[in-house]
Design a protein around this motif. Sequence first.
Motif, PDB file in Angstrom:
ATOM      1  N   SER A 187      81.443  39.873  60.977  1.00 20.11           N
ATOM      2  CA  SER A 187      81.678  38.978  62.106  1.00 20.11           C
ATOM      3  C   SER A 187      80.946  39.458  63.352  1.00 20.11           C
ATOM      4  CB  SER A 187      83.180  38.874  62.380  1.00 20.11           C
ATOM      5  OG  SER A 187      83.431  38.046  63.497  1.00 20.11           O
ATOM      6  N   ALA A 188      80.990  40.759  63.597  1.00 18.78           N
ATOM      7  CA  ALA A 188      80.278  41.311  64.746  1.00 18.78           C
ATOM      8  C   ALA A 188      78.778  41.130  64.604  1.00 18.78           C
ATOM      9  CB  ALA A 188      80.624  42.795  64.910  1.00 18.78           C
ATOM     10  N   ALA A 189      78.253  41.330  63.396  1.00 18.56           N
ATOM     11  CA  ALA A 189      76.821  41.149  63.156  1.00 18.56           C
ATOM     12  C   ALA A 189      76.414  39.701  63.368  1.00 18.56           C
ATOM     13  CB  ALA A 189      76.469  41.598  61.742  1.00 18.56           C
ATOM     14  N   ALA A 190      77.254  38.765  62.908  1.00 17.16           N
ATOM     15  CA  ALA A 190      76.956  37.347  63.095  1.00 17.16           C
ATOM     16  C   ALA A 190      76.913  36.988  64.573  1.00 17.16           C
ATOM     17  CB  ALA A 190      78.009  36.501  62.377  1.00 17.16           C
ATOM     18  N   GLY A 191      77.754  37.637  65.358  1.00 17.18           N
ATOM     19  CA  GLY A 191      77.756  37.380  66.789  1.00 17.18           C
ATOM     20  C   GLY A 191      76.505  37.864  67.501  1.00 17.18           C
ATOM     21  N   LEU A 192      75.834  38.855  66.941  1.00 17.54           N
ATOM     22  CA  LEU A 192      74.605  39.393  67.535  1.00 17.54           C
ATOM     23  C   LEU A 192      73.355  38.666  67.052  1.00 17.54           C
ATOM     24  CD1 LEU A 192      75.383  43.222  67.169  1.00 17.54           C
ATOM     25  CD2 LEU A 192      75.374  41.918  69.309  1.00 17.54           C
ATOM     26  N   ALA A 193      73.423  38.070  65.856  1.00 17.89           N
ATOM     27  CA  ALA A 193      72.220  37.517  65.218  1.00 17.89           C
ATOM     28  C   ALA A 193      71.826  36.171  65.804  1.00 17.89           C
ATOM     29  CB  ALA A 193      72.456  37.389  63.716  1.00 17.89           C
ATOM     30  N   ARG A 194      70.546  35.861  65.685  1.00 19.30           N
ATOM     31  CA  ARG A 194      69.976  34.574  66.082  1.00 19.30           C
ATOM     32  C   ARG A 194      69.259  33.966  64.864  1.00 19.30           C
ATOM     33  NH1 ARG A 194      72.939  35.915  69.260  1.00 19.30           N
ATOM     34  NH2 ARG A 194      72.718  36.234  71.524  1.00 19.30           N
ATOM     35  N   PRO A 195      69.093  32.642  64.826  1.00 17.78           N
ATOM     36  CA  PRO A 195      68.359  32.042  63.703  1.00 17.78           C
ATOM     37  C   PRO A 195      67.002  32.716  63.499  1.00 17.78           C
ATOM     38  CG  PRO A 195      69.413  30.340  65.007  1.00 17.78           C
ATOM     39  CD  PRO A 195      69.609  31.619  65.770  1.00 17.78           C
ATOM     40  N   GLY A 196      66.694  33.026  62.254  1.00 15.44           N
ATOM     41  CA  GLY A 196      65.457  33.735  61.922  1.00 15.44           C
ATOM     42  C   GLY A 196      65.645  35.227  61.752  1.00 15.44           C
ATOM     43  N   ASP A 197      66.804  35.751  62.206  1.00 18.43           N
ATOM     44  CA  ASP A 197      67.086  37.177  62.050  1.00 18.43           C
ATOM     45  C   ASP A 197      67.575  37.495  60.639  1.00 18.43           C
ATOM     46  OD1 ASP A 197      66.444  37.589  64.688  1.00 18.43           O
ATOM     47  OD2 ASP A 197      68.518  37.767  65.394  1.00 18.43           O
ATOM     48  N   THR A 198      67.618  38.775  60.331  1.00 17.99           N
ATOM     49  CA  THR A 198      68.223  39.270  59.097  1.00 17.99           C
ATOM     50  C   THR A 198      69.356  40.212  59.456  1.00 17.99           C
ATOM     51  OG1 THR A 198      66.138  39.129  57.862  1.00 17.99           O
ATOM     52  CG2 THR A 198      67.849  40.580  56.977  1.00 17.99           C
ATOM     53  N   VAL A 199      70.540  39.945  58.955  1.00 18.31           N
ATOM     54  CA  VAL A 199      71.633  40.911  59.034  1.00 18.31           C
ATOM     55  C   VAL A 199      71.502  41.805  57.810  1.00 18.31           C
ATOM     56  CG1 VAL A 199      74.122  41.262  58.925  1.00 18.31           C
ATOM     57  CG2 VAL A 199      73.170  39.455  60.372  1.00 18.31           C
ATOM     58  N   LEU A 200      71.203  43.062  58.047  1.00 13.97           N
ATOM     59  CA  LEU A 200      70.823  43.987  56.975  1.00 13.97           C
ATOM     60  C   LEU A 200      71.819  45.127  56.856  1.00 13.97           C
ATOM     61  CD1 LEU A 200      68.696  45.010  54.884  1.00 13.97           C
ATOM     62  CD2 LEU A 200      67.630  46.253  56.789  1.00 13.97           C
ATOM     63  N   LEU A 201      72.485  45.192  55.708  1.00 13.82           N
ATOM     64  CA  LEU A 201      73.294  46.358  55.375  1.00 13.82           C
ATOM     65  C   LEU A 201      72.369  47.389  54.740  1.00 13.82           C
ATOM     66  CD1 LEU A 201      76.099  47.770  54.988  1.00 13.82           C
ATOM     67  CD2 LEU A 201      76.145  46.707  52.711  1.00 13.82           C
ATOM     68  N   ALA A 202      71.965  48.373  55.532  1.00 15.71           N
ATOM     69  CA  ALA A 202      71.137  49.492  55.062  1.00 15.71           C
ATOM     70  C   ALA A 202      71.695  50.732  55.733  1.00 15.71           C
ATOM     71  CB  ALA A 202      69.667  49.271  55.417  1.00 15.71           C
ATOM     72  N   PRO A 203      72.807  51.275  55.236  1.00 12.14           N
ATOM     73  CA  PRO A 203      73.664  52.161  56.025  1.00 12.14           C
ATOM     74  C   PRO A 203      73.081  53.506  56.433  1.00 12.14           C
ATOM     75  CG  PRO A 203      74.863  51.182  54.195  1.00 12.14           C
ATOM     76  CD  PRO A 203      73.414  50.905  53.961  1.00 12.14           C
ATOM     77  N   ALA A 204      72.080  54.007  55.695  1.00 11.14           N
ATOM     78  CA  ALA A 204      71.483  55.326  55.965  1.00 11.14           C
ATOM     79  C   ALA A 204      72.442  56.466  55.655  1.00 11.14           C
ATOM     80  CB  ALA A 204      70.993  55.440  57.410  1.00 11.14           C
ATOM     81  N   GLY A 205      73.599  56.153  55.081  1.00  4.73           N
ATOM     82  CA  GLY A 205      74.576  57.171  54.745  1.00  4.73           C
ATOM     83  C   GLY A 205      75.283  56.834  53.442  1.00  4.73           C
ATOM     84  N   ALA A 206      75.899  57.840  52.855  1.00  4.77           N
ATOM     85  CA  ALA A 206      76.680  57.633  51.643  1.00  4.77           C
ATOM     86  C   ALA A 206      77.957  56.869  51.967  1.00  4.77           C
ATOM     87  CB  ALA A 206      77.011  58.975  50.990  1.00  4.77           C
ATOM     88  N   SER A 207      78.596  56.358  50.928  1.00  2.00           N
ATOM     89  CA  SER A 207      79.701  55.410  51.101  1.00  2.00           C
ATOM     90  C   SER A 207      81.081  56.026  50.983  1.00  2.00           C
ATOM     91  CB  SER A 207      79.576  54.320  50.028  1.00  2.00           C
ATOM     92  OG  SER A 207      79.626  54.911  48.731  1.00  2.00           O
ATOM     93  N   PHE A 208      81.162  57.285  50.554  1.00  3.28           N
ATOM     94  CA  PHE A 208      82.440  57.806  50.076  1.00  3.28           C
ATOM     95  C   PHE A 208      83.483  58.010  51.170  1.00  3.28           C
ATOM     96  CE2 PHE A 208      79.200  59.524  47.061  1.00  3.28           C
ATOM     97  CZ  PHE A 208      79.496  58.639  46.033  1.00  3.28           C
ATOM     98  N   ASP A 209      83.110  57.880  52.417  1.00  3.30           N
ATOM     99  CA  ASP A 209      84.111  57.960  53.479  1.00  3.30           C
ATOM    100  C   ASP A 209      85.024  56.741  53.493  1.00  3.30           C
ATOM    101  OD1 ASP A 209      81.883  56.423  54.156  1.00  3.30           O
ATOM    102  OD2 ASP A 209      82.159  56.725  56.303  1.00  3.30           O
ATOM    103  N   MET A 210      84.523  55.595  53.013  1.00  2.00           N
ATOM    104  CA  MET A 210      85.298  54.356  53.065  1.00  2.00           C
ATOM    105  C   MET A 210      85.381  53.624  51.724  1.00  2.00           C
ATOM    106  SD  MET A 210      84.059  52.665  56.691  1.00  2.00           S
ATOM    107  CE  MET A 210      84.982  51.152  56.398  1.00  2.00           C
ATOM    108  N   PHE A 211      84.437  53.873  50.836  1.00  2.00           N
ATOM    109  CA  PHE A 211      84.342  53.091  49.604  1.00  2.00           C
ATOM    110  C   PHE A 211      84.190  54.017  48.400  1.00  2.00           C
ATOM    111  CE2 PHE A 211      82.651  50.609  53.106  1.00  2.00           C
ATOM    112  CZ  PHE A 211      83.324  49.406  52.974  1.00  2.00           C
ATOM    113  N   ALA A 212      84.481  53.469  47.215  1.00  2.00           N
ATOM    114  CA  ALA A 212      84.364  54.264  45.996  1.00  2.00           C
ATOM    115  C   ALA A 212      82.916  54.555  45.642  1.00  2.00           C
ATOM    116  CB  ALA A 212      85.053  53.540  44.834  1.00  2.00           C
ATOM    117  N   SER A 213      81.987  53.692  46.095  1.00  2.14           N
ATOM    118  CA  SER A 213      80.581  53.851  45.761  1.00  2.14           C
ATOM    119  C   SER A 213      79.760  52.948  46.669  1.00  2.14           C
ATOM    120  CB  SER A 213      80.327  53.452  44.299  1.00  2.14           C
ATOM    121  OG  SER A 213      80.597  52.060  44.120  1.00  2.14           O
ATOM    122  N   TYR A 214      78.440  53.137  46.640  1.00  2.00           N
ATOM    123  CA  TYR A 214      77.596  52.225  47.419  1.00  2.00           C
ATOM    124  C   TYR A 214      77.711  50.811  46.872  1.00  2.00           C
ATOM    125  CZ  TYR A 214      74.002  52.288  43.728  1.00  2.00           C
ATOM    126  OH  TYR A 214      73.337  52.156  42.547  1.00  2.00           O
ATOM    127  N   GLY A 215      77.970  50.684  45.559  1.00  2.00           N
ATOM    128  CA  GLY A 215      78.153  49.371  44.975  1.00  2.00           C
ATOM    129  C   GLY A 215      79.385  48.670  45.528  1.00  2.00           C
TER     130      GLY A 215
END
Length: 486
Positions: free
Chosen positions: A441-469
């Motif tokens: 929701s926060a990303a959608a609020g920042l984006a403009r038509p033509g933009d890409t909202v990109l999940l490319a975290p630069a970090g591992a996932s194990f702090d919040m999720f079981a895996s990057y998947g």
Amino acid sequence: MGDWRDRAVCVAGLGVSGRAAARVLAERGARVTVVEARDDDALRDRAERLRADAGVTVRLGDGDTLPAGTDLVVTSPGWRPDVPLLSAAATAGIEIIGEVELAWRLAHGTRSEARDAVRSGGSSPLEQQGGAGGQGAAPWLALTGTNGKTTAVRMLACMLTAAGHRAVAVGNVGTPIVEAVLDKYDVLAVELSSYQLHWSSTVAPYAAAVLNVAPDHIDWHGSFEAYAADKGRIYAPGTVAIVNADDPVSTRLGGPGAKGFTLGTPAPGQLGVVEDLLVDRAFVPDPRREAVELAELSDVRPYAPHNVANALAAAALARAYGVPPEAVREGLRAFTPDPHRIAHVANVDGVDYVDDSKATNPHAAAASLASCRSAVWIAGGLLKGADVDDLVRACADRLRGVVLLGADRARIAESLARHAPDVPVVDVPDTDTGAMDRVVSAAAGLARPGDTVLLAPAGASFDMFASYGARGDAFAAAVRRLAESR
């Protein structure tokens, strides 16, 4: 090959590679004890099956104590060299190897056998492979790198299959290599991590490539230099060395005489790009005067510069093994990308939402951001000791905004403040199951038509999720809910 009967082997770890190693060793008469630091219901079930099926001793809840009488340790990739059990083995002079090294010895003989063969004038492990179309154990075409390994090795397996070879992608890609070497494959496409290479001492692939080297897993290796050195272990004497000519560390590790691949126009001895074609000037009869077309850029899916590099690396390994140009093209067209790698999720209100959750380090995130003209970047997680300043500095002019989540988000925020102070940043401290909805929701609020909202975290996932998947799935689900609400 090799006599394992009555050897007392300790297998460290009850994961996929540990269980596979234990079974194979037990089948060959070794006395195997598996040790695992954790203890839960799932592990108890695995342990009971291993005891019942293979007669293996399993010790749960104690990963520190070396079993008495052990004369060899086979460690799983995730175990750091400084854990008590491995430290005790090293102090006692007990050899420590990984599943990859074990697989090599199962196919080519033990370390002492290989050494004795060379001393007596016999063939080296590399020569025992027989080369393309040769006899003996299946040759290994191996690759490593900070990023792109799984994509490149799967591309390579597709090219080999298209050429008519019975081939499979193994190693760090899911299929335990100790099982694959005992099957009747013509050739193996082998993905190797820095962890696996650290514990490999006699592995000698037919051809090998280092895709790229950037800071990652520094907490495990202790320094970038040690991490890079372990990557370089993939180049054994006699191996056809293939380097990324655009990556200084890969080039240095390969040394003089290596073949190369580049995103630019290839020089003699390289594969590269000419207009919209992938071409080979390395594995042709006259590299100075001759080039052969392998494929078109449109054959590379998903298209992105770093994925073109993956395709060129796979093609170089395939060509080193004698795969014809048409099979390279057919292999690329047959290749199906794995999930969470630059995967387009949806277009909502003129904004593309892309899941690259597999970008678990800064180098991968930089490659992903380089494929976007204007991005709202979703970043954060566990940085594993990596620095993000170079990443932020390189991508600052592409950022419409940034949404941060995860344990190390403050470090990314500090870097953004230094190198991209005018880029709006939203910090999402939540870690509950609804956190990704607030991130999207926060990303959608920042984006403009033509933009890409990109999940490319630069970090591992194990702090919040079981895996990057799991992280990528949560992102995709949140995007779909966003689309339904519009």
